[in-house]
Design an enzyme around this catalytic site. Structure first.
Site, short mmCIF file in Angstrom:
data_model
loop_
_atom_site.label_atom_id
_atom_site.label_comp_id
_atom_site.label_asym_id
_atom_site.label_seq_id
_atom_site.Cartn_x
_atom_site.Cartn_y
_atom_site.Cartn_z
N TYR A 143 0.92 -1.40 -0.08
CA TYR A 143 -0.26 -0.16 -0.21
C TYR A 143 0.50 0.85 0.10
O TYR A 143 0.19 2.55 -0.19
CB TYR A 143 -0.94 0.12 1.03
CG TYR A 143 -2.21 -1.49 1.31
CD1 TYR A 143 -2.40 -1.73 0.43
CD2 TYR A 143 -2.85 -1.43 2.68
CE1 TYR A 143 -3.04 -3.13 0.09
CE2 TYR A 143 -3.83 -2.03 2.23
CZ TYR A 143 -4.28 -3.30 1.45
OH TYR A 143 -5.03 -4.06 1.26
N LYS A 200 3.76 -15.84 2.43
CA LYS A 200 3.75 -16.27 2.09
C LYS A 200 4.84 -17.04 1.42
O LYS A 200 5.42 -16.84 0.04
CB LYS A 200 2.73 -15.45 0.84
CG LYS A 200 2.54 -16.25 -0.53
CD LYS A 200 1.56 -17.03 -0.55
CE LYS A 200 1.34 -18.24 -1.74
NZ LYS A 200 0.56 -19.18 -1.83
N ASP A 233 -2.31 -18.00 2.56
CA ASP A 233 -4.08 -18.98 1.95
C ASP A 233 -4.80 -19.95 2.27
O ASP A 233 -5.55 -20.03 3.22
CB ASP A 233 -3.41 -19.99 0.67
CG ASP A 233 -1.95 -19.50 0.23
OD1 ASP A 233 -1.21 -20.18 1.04
OD2 ASP A 233 -1.59 -20.66 -1.23
N ASP A 257 -4.85 -6.74 6.17
CA ASP A 257 -6.46 -5.96 5.48
C ASP A 257 -7.52 -7.34 5.30
O ASP A 257 -8.59 -6.95 6.04
CB ASP A 257 -6.36 -5.21 4.64
CG ASP A 257 -7.42 -4.20 4.49
OD1 ASP A 257 -7.58 -3.81 4.66
OD2 ASP A 257 -6.89 -4.02 2.91
N ASP A 261 -10.67 -8.30 7.75
CA ASP A 261 -11.75 -8.55 7.70
C ASP A 261 -13.09 -10.08 7.46
O ASP A 261 -13.80 -9.72 8.16
CB ASP A 261 -12.41 -7.77 6.75
CG ASP A 261 -12.38 -5.77 6.27
OD1 ASP A 261 -11.66 -5.91 7.34
OD2 ASP A 261 -12.77 -5.40 5.59
#
Ligand code: NAD
Length: 368
Positions: A143, A200, A233, A257, A261
């Site tokens: 970001y 990852k 994942d 992020d 959620d």
């Protein structure tokens, strides 16, 4: 008597209504625990745009920096919705204050209140005992990295094709990983002592650096905390599959992020979720929901996420864990007695137990 200075940022929509209930609870906690709270209110978001032309006036940042903690409600509303990039937007206030206060850690607790367990879309036996803390790195990664979009003329593209091309850059520095890892281990020590570090590392170089640094910090200073690595994942699946197994989940900005959620949905109650943003100085506490302009001014908003953000403030800024536990117990008690605001009421709610914003705040204070 110790006195703490709190910067209040009511913002827009239901903001002023719910923050008043947060203050009510803080005052009650202060009276019970012999601590004083002094408040200074400042402008942020749409109301700040209306009054000063910018979503984060300089004076607001000054008040926030001088405070011991910041309590924010929410910003935004139809009035300020615009796609014109030259016009100020309320959310600029949020990004600006996070940057201005150097807040690099975002904490999102995910806990189930027994009385509301039917609000989750997951089976009761799956969510039984869910109590986790998502620790998200807030100022690095994709970001904030370099990004660009350009047009490849015919023959200029990698495969000779023409058309638009864009990239975003995912970059992390050692110190950024080290400081968030320390926050996660410190928090785990105050909880059940387990950290799940999400990356990852089978694909991304930043994730391999992340994993190395997290392990180095762990082995040097936090060997008493259990540490597991989990690929993002797989983590997304396990959060739904066995959410009660997680204690502290630490991860980089974008993974955090998305996962926070996802994890929030395990509870099924938006009006019950709080968050904290921490740096090295003043921290900021707020509900996870927005300014709910559709119900603003009606006195029906659920103030419990705001009150839970007060609970986090007591715990993380003032080290008042007993007072924080009191607030949580009071909320649990009120819910167990069947009191509900409209958003968390269901067919089983007795009509006389359906209450508005101020009454819900009063009930928590009474229960304290
Ligand atoms: P929202 O969270 O404000 O509302 C979504 C739905 O949940 C609405 O139906 C609302 O009535 C309900 N709701 C939210 N909080 C509630 C509460 N405490 N009690 C009862 N019901 C509640 O999200 P949205 O509608 O997508 O956004 C509205 C505005 O809020 C937009 O301007 C958006 O940009 C802004 N927003 C601000 C923040 C923030 O300040 N951190 C976060 C998200 C959205």
């Amino acid at each position: 008597m110790t006195t703490y200075k709190i910067c209040l940022l009511p913002g827009d929509g239901i903001g002023p209504e719910i923050i008043a209930e947060g203050v009510k609870v803080l005052d009650a906690v202060g009276a019970k625990h012999g601590v004083g709270f002094e408040y200074e209110e400042a402008l942020i978001g749409g109301i700040a745009i209306d009054e000063t032309g910018t979503a984060l006036p300089e004076q607001t940042l000054d008040v926030a920096k001088a405070a011991d903690a910041v309590l924010l409600a929410a910003v935004g509303g139809y009035k300020w919705d615009t796609t014109d990039p030259t016009k100020p937007r309320p959310e600029q206030g949020l990004l600006g204050i996070r940057k201005g206060l150097g807040l690099y850690t975002n904490l999102r607790p995910v806990q189930i209140f027994g009385a509301l367990s039917q609000a989750s879309t997951l089976k009761p036996e799956v969510i039984d005992g869910v109590d986790m803390m998502i620790v998200r790195e807030l100022t690095g990664g994709l970001y904030f990295g370099a990004r660009e979009r350009f047009y490849d003329e015919a023959g200029a593209g990698v495969d000779g094709a023409c058309g638009q091309r864009a990239y975003d850059t995912l970059e992390y520095r050692e110190y950024e990983i080290e400081r968030i890892a320390r926050q996660a281990f410190e928090i785990a020590r105050k909880r059940r002592g387990k950290v799940s570090s999400v990356d990852k590392a089978n694909v991304l170089e930043t994730s391999r650096l992340w994993r190395e640094i997290v392990h180095a910090v762990h082995d040097a200073d936090y060997a008493d905390v259990e540490l597991e690595d989990i690929l993002v994942d797989n983590c997304a699946m396990q959060l739904i599959n066995r959410p009660a197994d997680f204690d502290v989940v630490v991860t980089e900005n974008m993974f955090g992020d998305i996962l926070s959620d996802e994890a929030a949905q395990i509870t099924g109650s938006l009006g019950m979720l709080a968050s904290a943003s921490l740096g090295d100085a003043t921290a900021l506490y707020e509900p996870s929901h927005g300014s709910a302009p559709d119900i603003a001014g009606k006195g029906v908003a659920n103030p419990l996420a705001q009150i839970l953000s007060v609970e986090m403030m007591l715990r993380y800024s003032f080290d008042m864990s007993q007072a924080a536990d009191d607030v949580r117990r009071a909320i649990t008690h009120v819910l167990d007695e069947g009191w509900r605001t409209g958003d968390i009421a269901d067919a089983c709610t007795a009509p006389e137990r359906k209450v508005g914003t101020a009454m819900m705040g009063d009930l928590v204070v009474r229960s304290l």
